[in-house]
Design a protein around this motif. Structure first.
Motif, short mmCIF file in Angstrom:
data_model
loop_
_atom_site.label_atom_id
_atom_site.label_comp_id
_atom_site.label_asym_id
_atom_site.label_seq_id
_atom_site.Cartn_x
_atom_site.Cartn_y
_atom_site.Cartn_z
N THR A 282 -0.52 2.25 7.75
CA THR A 282 -0.85 0.97 7.11
C THR A 282 -0.78 -0.20 8.08
N THR B 15 -3.76 6.63 3.36
CA THR B 15 -2.83 5.51 3.30
C THR B 15 -1.47 5.87 3.89
N GLN C 11 -7.10 4.93 1.78
CA GLN C 11 -7.05 3.54 2.24
C GLN C 11 -8.46 3.09 2.67
N GLY D 93 -2.79 8.66 -1.48
CA GLY D 93 -3.65 7.49 -1.53
C GLY D 93 -4.74 7.50 -0.46
N THR E 114 -5.45 0.56 -1.33
CA THR E 114 -5.22 2.00 -1.50
C THR E 114 -5.54 2.36 -2.94
N ALA F 112 0.48 3.92 -2.96
CA ALA F 112 -0.01 5.28 -2.69
C ALA F 112 0.99 6.33 -3.20
N ARG G 201 0.81 -1.22 0.00
CA ARG G 201 0.00 0.00 0.00
C ARG G 201 0.84 1.28 0.00
#
Lengths: 63, 470
Positions: B412, B382, B439, B437, B424, B187, B183
């Motif tokens: 995260t 994110t 999430q 990003g 993300t 991101a 992620r």
């Protein structure tokens, strides 16, 4: 017994038990990081964990 | 169609063209090899490029498709693998000097899945050494560079996966995610990255970082592509002891069903304590978009989130040290300093601290599971900021200066502790042009709802249509 603070000597002793070869410079470098790690562990111990079993075999289906 | 246009087709667009014979797999692979040649000197996404092998596979794919033997939407599609997935006969370095010459004699389960689906593995991708860090600044291979600004980090540990997908070098890639390693780079590079539920995708043949936290995840430019890759790799595998035998859906089927009526929680705690103002503003706008699409967005109290770093750190480091204990005893000088620091710290952590962290994890998971009886999804940023510079060891957020690595993985980690599926999706840019990003986490094994919400958001915005200036 009260919790004792970590020292360079205690780092050397633990490293010897684990089989790590650490120079004096490495021991000095690691000490603050180990102290941070110990602070995280202390944070976990501050939770009421009475009767809580560890989640070794993490199984999301139980959630 | 230009090389660049070919390289920025989505997987689903390319699959339609390949299946109908309007696009040759050989032309598609050649376009991507040209793109890699033109850009990888600046990006450093690849550790091993499989040019000849991928061209041969493309010729085979062309023959198969022409003879009516079409295997599905990944057939003929160029993909990349983070260099910790075992590839039979192809070196797999784990981003390390220690395993520089390691050549597995077997494929990882996901490598097999890709090959069985006809995907073409174009190379092995750059990563943080041993997957133990969030920057992909690698002392042995050099740093991975962010396609949106090559002076910035990609994030990590799957940095090459993030940069190669964002730069059009591959159409999809696999990363691995133990504390955010799919992620974070997704991101920071402006793409879609999914951490599936722990146990959803086999880790067989994946070099471990932390057994009770590791997951395998797809990284793509669109949500639908992510679902297509998940379709290919999800499923029970008895070779992975923590793989869960639970039904797998076609994740593309309900993806267009929207978010009307879904209950989405925004945690009050933790996620907004340390966050760049631009990221915070972007997050607010994203939550309004989902609300506008009919979701019921509410604040939710989850105090145990404050323990995320303590629990995650006290589990990950000792497990990683156990993985690498022989390397620590015999080859410590061959590791990068940051990784060695973390592994030696883990090796010297008392067993009781690890066990207590696993106890705390059970409390954490109980509380999160309780929350999810009232919510379908949780929504958070994110990463707390846009990609920092490669030469920037610390960052300042709202007046607080902190180590870059501590900030990158902060938001995260909670979802690795509880194992929730979490995606993300691109949600904006900082004023200096770096991606941000959004999430979205869901209930265990409910990747379908997570992807559905991500798709709804993606289709309501145009962030995913932008290309890096490369």
């Amino acid at each position: 017994m009260a919790e004792q603070s970590m020292t360079e000597d205690s780092v050397r002793a633990m490293a010897a038990l684990v089989g790590l070869k650490l120079t004096d410079k490495r021991v000095a470098e690691l000490l603050p990081q180990l102290q941070k790690s110990a602070a995280l562990a202390k944070e976990n111990r501050s939770l009421d964990l009475t009767g809580v079993e560890p989640d070794f075999k993490f199984d999301p289906e139980r959630l | 169609m230009s090389t660049s246009d070919l390289c920025y087709l989505s997987i689903s667009e390319a699959a339609d063209l390949l299946q109908s014979g309007k696009l040759s797999p050989v032309d598609l692979i050649n376009a991507h090899l040209d793109r890699i040649e033109a850009t990888d000197g600046r990006l450093n996404s690849f550790i091993t490029l499989l040019a000849e092998e991928s061209l041969e596979a493309a010729r085979n794919a062309e023959r198969s498709i022409n003879s009516g033997d079409y295997l599905g939407p990944l057939h003929g599609i160029p993909v990349g693998l983070k260099d910790l997935y075992y590839t039979k006969g192809v070196r797999t370095t784990i981003g390390s000097k220690i395993l520089r010459d390691f050549v597995p004699d077997t494929d990882a389960a996901v490598t097999e899945s890709f090959k069985n689906a006809g995907a073409i593995i174009i190379g092995k991708l750059q990563m943080h050494e041993f997957a133990l860090g969030p920057t992909s600044i690698n002392p042995h291979d050099g740093p991975a560079h962010n396609p949106w600004n090559v002076e910035r980090v990609t994030g990590g540990s799957s940095g090459g996966s993030g940069s190669s997908v964002a730069a059009g070098q591959v159409m999809g890639a696999l990363g691995s995610d133990t504390g955010g390693s799919v992620r974070i780079p997704a991101a920071l590079c402006g793409i879609v990255g999914l951490k599936p539920t722990f146990g959803r995708v086999s880790r067989y043949g994946v070099y471990p970082l932390s057994w009770s936290l590791d997951t395998v995840g797809p990284m793509t430019r669109t949500v639908r592509d992510n679902a297509l890759v998940l379709n290919t790799i999800a499923g029970h595998d008895s070779r992975d002891p923590w793989s869960v035998d639970t039904p797998v859906e076609d994740y593309t089927l309900g993806i267009e069903n929207g978010v009307e009526g879904l209950r989405i929680g925004i945690p009050n705690e933790y996620f907004f304590d340390l966050i760049d103002a631009e990221v915070s503003r972007t997050f607010d706008q994203a939550s309004h978009v989902l609300e506008g699409l009919g979701a019921r967005v509410e604040r939710v109290f989850i105090p145990i989130l404050e323990r995320s770093l303590a629990i995650s750190g006290s589990i990950m480091m000792p497990e990683a040290a156990a993985v690498h204990i022989d390397h620590l005893r015999n080859r410590a000088d061959d590791m990068g300093k940051d990784v060695r620091d973390r592994l030696e710290t883990g090796a010297l952590t008392p067993a009781t601290d690890y066990i207590v962290a696993q106890q705390a994890r059970r409390l954490f998971n109980r509380d999160l599971a309780d929350v999810m009886t009232n919510f379908d999804l949780l929504l958070t940023p994110t990463v707390a900021l846009g990609a920092p510079r490669i030469d920037q060891p610390s960052v300042t957020i709202e007046g607080s200066t902190l180590p870059t690595v501590a900030v990158l993985a902060r938001l995260t980690r909670p979802f690795n502790i509880c194992g929730f599926p979490t995606v993300t999706v691109p949600s904006g840019f900082t004023k200096d042009g770096m991606p941000i990003g959004l999430q979205i986490a869901g209930r265990v094994f409910d990747e379908a709802t997570v992807l559905r919400a991500a798709y709804a958001y993606e289709q309501a915005t145009d962030w995913h249509t932008r290309r890096p200036p490369l």
